[in-house]
Design a protein around this motif. Sequence first.
Motif, PDB file in Angstrom:
ATOM      1  N   UNK A  26      46.425  30.623  41.479  1.00 54.40           N
ATOM      2  CA  UNK A  26      45.546  31.332  40.543  1.00 54.40           C
ATOM      3  C   UNK A  26      44.388  31.986  41.317  1.00 54.40           C
ATOM      4  N   UNK A  27      43.787  31.226  42.214  1.00 53.47           N
ATOM      5  CA  UNK A  27      42.657  31.763  43.005  1.00 53.47           C
ATOM      6  C   UNK A  27      43.093  32.976  43.809  1.00 53.47           C
ATOM      7  N   UNK A  28      44.276  32.839  44.416  1.00 62.35           N
ATOM      8  CA  UNK A  28      44.781  33.936  45.241  1.00 62.35           C
ATOM      9  C   UNK A  28      44.976  35.194  44.400  1.00 62.35           C
ATOM     10  N   UNK A  29      45.531  35.002  43.219  1.00 69.16           N
ATOM     11  CA  UNK A  29      45.811  36.151  42.345  1.00 69.16           C
ATOM     12  C   UNK A  29      44.511  36.798  41.879  1.00 69.16           C
ATOM     13  N   UNK A  30      43.522  35.965  41.500  1.00 68.55           N
ATOM     14  CA  UNK A  30      42.245  36.508  41.032  1.00 68.55           C
ATOM     15  C   UNK A  30      41.586  37.333  42.151  1.00 68.55           C
ATOM     16  N   UNK A  31      41.670  36.779  43.372  1.00 66.88           N
ATOM     17  CA  UNK A  31      41.030  37.445  44.504  1.00 66.88           C
ATOM     18  C   UNK A  31      41.668  38.797  44.801  1.00 66.88           C
ATOM     19  N   UNK A  32      42.948  38.913  44.560  1.00 66.23           N
ATOM     20  CA  UNK A  32      43.623  40.153  44.961  1.00 66.23           C
ATOM     21  C   UNK A  32      43.804  41.129  43.796  1.00 66.23           C
ATOM     22  N   UNK A  33      43.266  40.796  42.620  1.00 68.63           N
ATOM     23  CA  UNK A  33      43.482  41.688  41.471  1.00 68.63           C
ATOM     24  C   UNK A  33      42.145  42.043  40.829  1.00 68.63           C
ATOM     25  N   UNK A  34      41.234  42.521  41.623  1.00 69.88           N
ATOM     26  CA  UNK A  34      39.876  42.782  41.159  1.00 69.88           C
ATOM     27  C   UNK A  34      39.860  43.681  39.924  1.00 69.88           C
ATOM     28  N   UNK A  35      40.724  44.706  39.956  1.00 69.27           N
ATOM     29  CA  UNK A  35      40.704  45.693  38.878  1.00 69.27           C
ATOM     30  C   UNK A  35      41.046  45.046  37.524  1.00 69.27           C
ATOM     31  N   UNK A  36      42.081  44.222  37.539  1.00 69.40           N
ATOM     32  CA  UNK A  36      42.502  43.577  36.276  1.00 69.40           C
ATOM     33  C   UNK A  36      41.436  42.589  35.814  1.00 69.40           C
ATOM     34  N   UNK A  37      40.859  41.879  36.798  1.00 68.83           N
ATOM     35  CA  UNK A  37      39.812  40.911  36.451  1.00 68.83           C
ATOM     36  C   UNK A  37      38.632  41.615  35.783  1.00 68.83           C
ATOM     37  N   UNK A  38      38.247  42.766  36.350  1.00 71.63           N
ATOM     38  CA  UNK A  38      37.130  43.528  35.754  1.00 71.63           C
ATOM     39  C   UNK A  38      37.492  43.964  34.346  1.00 71.63           C
ATOM     40  N   UNK A  95      39.522  42.595  32.281  1.00 68.67           N
ATOM     41  CA  UNK A  95      39.475  41.427  31.383  1.00 68.67           C
ATOM     42  C   UNK A  95      38.033  41.095  31.026  1.00 68.67           C
ATOM     43  N   UNK A  96      37.197  41.067  32.045  1.00 69.53           N
ATOM     44  CA  UNK A  96      35.786  40.719  31.811  1.00 69.53           C
ATOM     45  C   UNK A  96      35.099  41.779  30.964  1.00 69.53           C
ATOM     46  N   UNK A  97      35.630  43.028  31.072  1.00 71.66           N
ATOM     47  CA  UNK A  97      35.078  44.124  30.280  1.00 71.66           C
ATOM     48  C   UNK A  97      35.507  44.050  28.815  1.00 71.66           C
ATOM     49  N   UNK A  98      36.279  43.041  28.438  1.00 70.82           N
ATOM     50  CA  UNK A  98      36.607  42.853  27.022  1.00 70.82           C
ATOM     51  C   UNK A  98      38.095  43.020  26.684  1.00 70.82           C
ATOM     52  N   UNK A  99      38.897  43.496  27.625  1.00 72.34           N
ATOM     53  CA  UNK A  99      40.332  43.636  27.342  1.00 72.34           C
ATOM     54  C   UNK A  99      41.046  42.304  27.614  1.00 72.34           C
ATOM     55  N   UNK A 100      41.028  41.442  26.570  1.00 74.10           N
ATOM     56  CA  UNK A 100      41.560  40.082  26.747  1.00 74.10           C
ATOM     57  C   UNK A 100      43.072  40.071  27.038  1.00 74.10           C
ATOM     58  N   UNK A 101      43.714  41.184  26.656  1.00 71.16           N
ATOM     59  CA  UNK A 101      45.168  41.239  26.885  1.00 71.16           C
ATOM     60  C   UNK A 101      45.505  41.307  28.372  1.00 71.16           C
TER      61      UNK A 101
END
Lengths: 96, 480
Positions: free
Chosen positions: B429-441, B443-449
């Motif tokens: 999970x950590x590895x994926x979060x670290x390498x997927x900055x765009x998707x993380x942003x 999600x944090x920007x409100x796109x829960x999907x």
Amino acid sequence: MKVTKKDLETVALLSRLSIPAEKEEQYTQQLSAILDYIDNLSTVNTDEIQPIAHVLPISNVFRDDVVKESLDRDLALSNAPLKDEGYFKVPKILEG
Amino acid sequence: MSYEAVIGLEIHSELKTNTKIFCGCATTFGAEHNTHVCPVCLGLPGVLPVLNKRVLEFAIKAGLALNCHINGFSKFDRKNYYYPDLPKNWQTSQYDLPICEHGYVDIVKSNGEKKRIRITRIHMEEDAGKLVHSGNTIKDSDTSNVDYNRTGVPLIEIVSEPDMSTPEEARLYMEKVKSILQYIDVSNCKMEEGNLRADLNVSIRPRGTDTLGTRTEMKNINSFKAVEEALTYEIERQEEVVEDGGHVVQETRTWDPERGITLSMRTKENANDYRYMPEPDLVPIITTDEEIEAFRKSLPELPDARQARLENEFGLSSYDAGVITSSRQMAEYFDAVVAAGADAKLAANWIMGDLSKNLNAENMSITDSPVEPERLGQMIGLISKGTISSKIAKKVFEEMWKCPDSPEKIVQDKGLVQITDTKAIEEIVDKVIASSQKIVDDYKGGNKKAIGALVGQVMKQSKGKANPQLVNQLLAQKLG
Ligand SMILES: [Zn+2]
């Protein structure tokens, strides 16, 4: 009961008999006479009589489901007028 | 003008006895021609037929399973006609006192509507022989060859009321009858061997009226597909005849499955006077109420009852329970899977899904399935315990199809155990979060999907072995 020439033709067809034209009149009269005679039965009072399905007072004759030897094929075919490699051979049957 | 069809079926079913109806010749399918014949079934003069007791037993069971009244007094009659497949020139059948009358079956249409189809009667009779044509086509042949092996094989003829109004209803009715005959084990119902076949009677009338139109008949239809297609074609044909101002002619038509059309047989219908008469060589059959009740008690659980049980006991949907109980073999397979410890709904899903798909692909019957119900039950147990995911289970299933190993062994050998170790999943999970900055942003920007894409990546990196619920939980936690 009056049997017509048309009745005679129907009965002849159903029985696969060919009736020569000169015999038609005679057979028609004979059949009429036979049916008239049988018709005597309708004068009998049958109110008290139960219908029967068989002339003998027996019922429930069964056999067990056990295989018995069949006939040897050559023997089975021995009376056939025509045969072909183990088959009974018959004239063409398709109509029309 | 809008029309509706009026359809009735006469279903002929060969009974699975060892011997013929009136003699001891074997009924085995596919024997050398004219080797299962004897003086009785060849109709030689002076012979005496005797009824096979099991034929009566099977006919009574069929009648009871199809909700019929059993006639305590029944007899055989001669149906006279000339055709070389019938060596005696009559077929021994039943006319006015058939063994069963006044039954019904219920069908459920694809729109969920239930309909009751009444059965007029069921009678016992003998099958006819087979004509083999010697020329290239029937028309080329001056002669025909006859094989009398099938002559005298026991049949029941099940005659319906004209209660069906669509080809679908006719197919469903025939499927239901087949299913019931298989449940009570009185017929093999192998349609490709001709031991279940139907004559279809159909007419049309203006919708909403109760007049009866002139009917046509199609004989010896031996597949469900052909029942539906032949009726669909014939109903359209009759509608066209009537719309064009013509009249439907009462006749027998043949169904040509290659061309998808029905054709007139141009037979002389007036010759159909069967002159039924009581069969003097066979005595009447008397069946007591006690005997009938004993037969009733001997019947197994029938499809409708079994379906209701699966719905009530296991909470299966009516559709699923209907599919599972449509054949006795599938219903028994299901019971065995559940007995092996599987959750019933998962069992139904796997049987109707992957198992049926594989069986169909290899044209196999469920009784020959390489995956036995015990192993499928164990595998479903592994899903329920969380040892494997449903996705991994598909791989395990394919392995089980190919080899006889237990699902546990396959899971071990192939390293398919689901990762439920939080630590191990956390790393991915950590590895994926670290390498997927765009998707993380995102999600944090409100796109829960957007979390779905991250879950997908974790699953991919774990080769499908991570427990998806844990992955979801961890991701949600870490992303706040
Ligand atoms: Zn025989």
